[in-house]
Scaffold this motif. Structure first.
Motif, PDB file in Angstrom:
ATOM      1  N   MET A   1       0.845  -1.203   0.000  1.00  9.03           N
ATOM      2  CA  MET A   1       0.000   0.000   0.000  1.00  9.03           C
ATOM      3  C   MET A   1       0.874   1.244   0.000  1.00  9.03           C
ATOM      4  N   ASN A   2       0.527   2.199  -0.850  1.00 10.29           N
ATOM      5  CA  ASN A   2       1.266   3.459  -0.864  1.00 10.29           C
ATOM      6  C   ASN A   2       1.131   4.165   0.481  1.00 10.29           C
ATOM      7  N   LYS A   3       2.145   4.921   0.820  1.00 10.38           N
ATOM      8  CA  LYS A   3       2.125   5.659   2.081  1.00 10.38           C
ATOM      9  C   LYS A   3       1.006   6.697   2.048  1.00 10.38           C
ATOM     10  N   LEU A   4       0.148   6.664   3.068  1.00  7.76           N
ATOM     11  CA  LEU A   4      -0.994   7.576   3.113  1.00  7.76           C
ATOM     12  C   LEU A   4      -0.593   8.930   3.673  1.00  7.76           C
ATOM     13  N   PRO A   5      -1.288   9.998   3.261  1.00  8.19           N
ATOM     14  CA  PRO A   5      -1.004  11.341   3.806  1.00  8.19           C
ATOM     15  C   PRO A   5      -1.249  11.362   5.312  1.00  8.19           C
ATOM     16  N   SER A   6      -0.468  12.132   6.009  1.00  8.70           N
ATOM     17  CA  SER A   6      -0.656  12.221   7.458  1.00  8.70           C
ATOM     18  C   SER A   6      -1.808  13.170   7.779  1.00  8.70           C
ATOM     19  N   LEU A   7      -2.529  12.853   8.840  1.00 11.58           N
ATOM     20  CA  LEU A   7      -3.619  13.724   9.293  1.00 11.58           C
ATOM     21  C   LEU A   7      -3.083  15.095   9.689  1.00 11.58           C
ATOM     22  N   LEU A  43       2.760  16.921   1.609  1.00  9.47           N
ATOM     23  CA  LEU A  43       1.431  16.472   1.203  1.00  9.47           C
ATOM     24  C   LEU A  43       1.304  16.497  -0.321  1.00  9.47           C
ATOM     25  N   GLU A  44       1.807  17.562  -0.937  1.00  6.17           N
ATOM     26  CA  GLU A  44       1.761  17.664  -2.398  1.00  6.17           C
ATOM     27  C   GLU A  44       2.568  16.529  -3.040  1.00  6.17           C
ATOM     28  N   GLU A  45       3.711  16.214  -2.460  1.00  2.30           N
ATOM     29  CA  GLU A  45       4.546  15.136  -3.001  1.00  2.30           C
ATOM     30  C   GLU A  45       3.845  13.782  -2.866  1.00  2.30           C
ATOM     31  N   GLN A  46       3.193  13.560  -1.738  1.00  2.00           N
ATOM     32  CA  GLN A  46       2.499  12.298  -1.527  1.00  2.00           C
ATOM     33  C   GLN A  46       1.309  12.140  -2.466  1.00  2.00           C
ATOM     34  N   LEU A  47       0.594  13.233  -2.699  1.00  2.00           N
ATOM     35  CA  LEU A  47      -0.587  13.174  -3.547  1.00  2.00           C
ATOM     36  C   LEU A  47      -0.234  13.268  -5.032  1.00  2.00           C
ATOM     37  N   GLY A  48       0.966  13.738  -5.306  1.00  2.00           N
ATOM     38  CA  GLY A  48       1.395  13.846  -6.692  1.00  2.00           C
ATOM     39  C   GLY A  48       0.706  14.958  -7.457  1.00  2.00           C
ATOM     40  N   GLY A  49       0.364  16.044  -6.768  1.00  2.00           N
ATOM     41  CA  GLY A  49      -0.298  17.162  -7.437  1.00  2.00           C
ATOM     42  C   GLY A  49      -0.083  18.457  -6.684  1.00  2.00           C
ATOM     43  N   GLN A  50      -0.213  19.579  -7.373  1.00  2.00           N
ATOM     44  CA  GLN A  50      -0.020  20.894  -6.759  1.00  2.00           C
ATOM     45  C   GLN A  50      -1.303  21.341  -6.061  1.00  2.00           C
ATOM     46  N   LEU A  51      -1.190  21.669  -4.802  1.00  2.00           N
ATOM     47  CA  LEU A  51      -2.329  22.115  -4.005  1.00  2.00           C
ATOM     48  C   LEU A  51      -2.394  23.632  -3.904  1.00  2.00           C
ATOM     49  N   ILE A  52      -1.229  24.266  -3.964  1.00  2.00           N
ATOM     50  CA  ILE A  52      -1.145  25.716  -3.804  1.00  2.00           C
ATOM     51  C   ILE A  52      -0.224  26.293  -4.869  1.00  2.00           C
ATOM     52  N   GLU A  53      -0.656  27.355  -5.499  1.00  2.00           N
ATOM     53  CA  GLU A  53       0.208  28.115  -6.403  1.00  2.00           C
ATOM     54  C   GLU A  53       0.840  29.250  -5.605  1.00  2.00           C
ATOM     55  N   ARG A  54       2.168  29.335  -5.608  1.00  2.00           N
ATOM     56  CA  ARG A  54       2.871  30.296  -4.773  1.00  2.00           C
ATOM     57  C   ARG A  54       3.696  31.251  -5.623  1.00  2.00           C
ATOM     58  N   ASP A  55       3.839  32.492  -5.130  1.00  2.71           N
ATOM     59  CA  ASP A  55       4.896  33.380  -5.599  1.00  2.71           C
ATOM     60  C   ASP A  55       5.490  34.036  -4.356  1.00  2.71           C
ATOM     61  N   HIS A  56       6.363  34.981  -4.531  1.00  2.00           N
ATOM     62  CA  HIS A  56       7.067  35.523  -3.357  1.00  2.00           C
ATOM     63  C   HIS A  56       6.179  36.414  -2.485  1.00  2.00           C
ATOM     64  N   LYS A  57       4.995  36.778  -2.979  1.00  2.00           N
ATOM     65  CA  LYS A  57       4.147  37.670  -2.197  1.00  2.00           C
ATOM     66  C   LYS A  57       2.816  37.047  -1.773  1.00  2.00           C
ATOM     67  N   SER A  58       2.314  36.105  -2.558  1.00  2.00           N
ATOM     68  CA  SER A  58       0.989  35.586  -2.279  1.00  2.00           C
ATOM     69  C   SER A  58       0.885  34.119  -2.699  1.00  2.00           C
ATOM     70  N   PHE A  59      -0.288  33.544  -2.501  1.00  2.00           N
ATOM     71  CA  PHE A  59      -0.541  32.171  -2.914  1.00  2.00           C
ATOM     72  C   PHE A  59      -2.030  32.020  -3.166  1.00  2.00           C
ATOM     73  N   MET A  60      -2.398  30.965  -3.878  1.00  2.00           N
ATOM     74  CA  MET A  60      -3.797  30.637  -4.080  1.00  2.00           C
ATOM     75  C   MET A  60      -3.935  29.121  -4.189  1.00  2.00           C
ATOM     76  N   PHE A  61      -5.090  28.618  -3.778  1.00  2.00           N
ATOM     77  CA  PHE A  61      -5.335  27.189  -3.842  1.00  2.00           C
ATOM     78  C   PHE A  61      -5.736  26.792  -5.259  1.00  2.00           C
ATOM     79  N   THR A  62      -5.185  25.678  -5.725  1.00  2.00           N
ATOM     80  CA  THR A  62      -5.562  25.135  -7.022  1.00  2.00           C
ATOM     81  C   THR A  62      -6.917  24.433  -6.895  1.00  2.00           C
ATOM     82  N   ALA A  63      -7.473  24.028  -8.028  1.00  2.00           N
ATOM     83  CA  ALA A  63      -8.735  23.294  -7.997  1.00  2.00           C
ATOM     84  C   ALA A  63      -8.569  21.997  -7.202  1.00  2.00           C
TER      85      ALA A  63
END
Length: 302
Positions: A1-7, A43-63
C-alpha cells in the motif's frame, strides 16, 4: 500500500485555507511557519499534485487543493468523532463536546447549560464557541464543532436538528413612555422608533416575523450589534425594542428604567434548537443533551 497522507499535514492544509495566511495558520497549528510549509509540500509530493500556487508575495489554492481541503475537513471531523467515541469507551455522556452558540443565546443560557451538564454528566466536558449562525453552520460542516445551539428556523440542509424549547419576545420601553399594555398597536408608534439588531443576527428576522412587524417604516435604520446596546438605546429614551425572555430573566434590564410588555397577538417567540451533522455517531449523546436543555426552557405548544 502506498504511504498515506498524514492527518497532521491535512490539518495544516485546512488551517491554511481557513486563515489564508501562512503565519496565522502556523500559529493556529502551534508550529513554526517553516514546519507548516514543509508539511504542505510533503502532502503535495504524496498526492502527486499541486495544491497551492505560490509566488514571493501571495498564494492561491488550485482546484485540486480546494477539493482536498473539502475532503480533509470531513475526514478530520470523522477522526475527531472516532477519537471521542474511543475516549468515552462507549459511554455516550462522557468525553468532550465542542458546542457553538449564537450571541443572543450564549450569555443568557450557556452558563445554565454548563452547570446542568456538570451536575448530570460529570464525565462530559463542553468546549464553547460564540459566533454568528452562518459562521457556526460553516464550522459544523467543516468538523470544527460537534453541536450547535441556535434559534430556529435556519437552513439546516445536510444536518439534523432538535427543538429544545421556546424563548418568548417582550416589547421593552422606557417607563416614561406611555403605552397601553392591553392595546399595543405598532402602527401608532412613531416612524423609526423601533430598534433592532443588525441583519446578520438572526434574532432580528425572528422578532420581525414573530411580532408581526409589517410596517418597515417603524424600524430605525440604525442597527445595534448586541442586545446590551439595544437596552442602552431604549434606556436613553430613543425608542422601543423587542428582547428575548431569557435575556430579561438573566437580568439584562437590571439598573435600567425600562418596562416590559407583552406584544400584541398570539404570544410571539423564537424556537431554540440543537443542530448536528447527519453523519455524526453521537446521536444518543446529542438527544440526551437536548432533553436536558428542554428542562431549562419553556416548552413549545403543540
Amino acid at each position: 500500500m502506498n504511504k498515506l497522507p498524514s492527518l497532521k499535514n491535512l490539518y495544516y492544509l485546512v488551517q491554511l485555507h481557513r486563515e489564508q495566511n501562512f503565519n496565522r495558520a502556523a500559529k493556529a497549528c502551534h508550529v513554526s511557519q517553516s514546519t507548516l510549509s514543509s508539511g504542505i509540500q510533503n502532502l503535495e509530493e504524496q498526492l502527486g499534485g499541486q495544491l497551492i500556487e505560490r509566488d514571493h508575495k501571495s498564494f492561491m489554492f488550485t482546484a485540486l487543493g480546494e477539493d482536498v481541503v473539502g475532503r480533509s475537513r470531513h475526514l478530520l471531523a470523522e477522526v475527531q468523532e472516532m477519537t471521542e467515541l474511543a475516549r468515552s469507551a462507549g459511554e455516550p455522556m462522557a468525553g468532550t463536546i465542542r458546542l457553538g452558540c449564537i450571541p443572543t443565546i450564549a450569555p443568557f443560557l450557556l452558563n445554565r447549560v454548563v452547570k446542568e451538564t456538570q451536575a448530570q454528566f460529570p464525565e462530559m466536558s463542553l468546549l464553547l464557541r460564540e459566533d454568528t449562525t452562518e459562521s457556526l453552520i460553516s464550522a459544523l460542516g467543516s468538523g470544527e464543532l460537534d453541536l450547535l445551539l441556535l434559534a430556529l428556523p435556519v437552513d439546516t440542509s445536510g444536518f439534523h436538528s432538535m427543538s429544545v424549547g421556546i424563548d418568548p419576545f417582550k416589547l421593552v420601553a422606557h417607563k416614561d413612555q406611555t403605552l397601553d399594555s392591553e392595546d399595543l398597536e405598532y402602527e401608532e408608534f412613531p416612524d423609526q422608533s423601533i430598534f433592532l439588531l443588525q441583519r446578520e443576527h438572526c434574532i432580528t428576522g425572528h422578532a420581525i416575523s414573530a411580532c408581526d412587524l409589517k410596517n418597515s417604516a417603524k424600524i430605525n435604520p440604525f442597527a445595534a450589534t448586541s442586545l446590551h446596546t439595544l437596552v442602552q438605546m431604549v434606556d436613553s429614551k430613543l425608542g422601543t425594542t423587542f428582547l428575548p425572555q431569557m435575556a430579561i430573566d438573566a437580568g439584562i434590564l437590571n439598573g435600567t428604567e425600562l418596562n416590559e410588555y407583552q406584544p400584541k397577538g398570539t404570544a410571539p417567540y423564537r424556537e431554540i434548537g440543537l443542530v448536528w451533522r447527519q453523519t455524526s455517531s453521537r446521536l444518543r449523546t446529542f438527544r440526551t443533551l437536548g432533553q436536558m436543555i428542554q428542562g431549562l426552557l419553556p416548552p413549545k405548544e403543540r
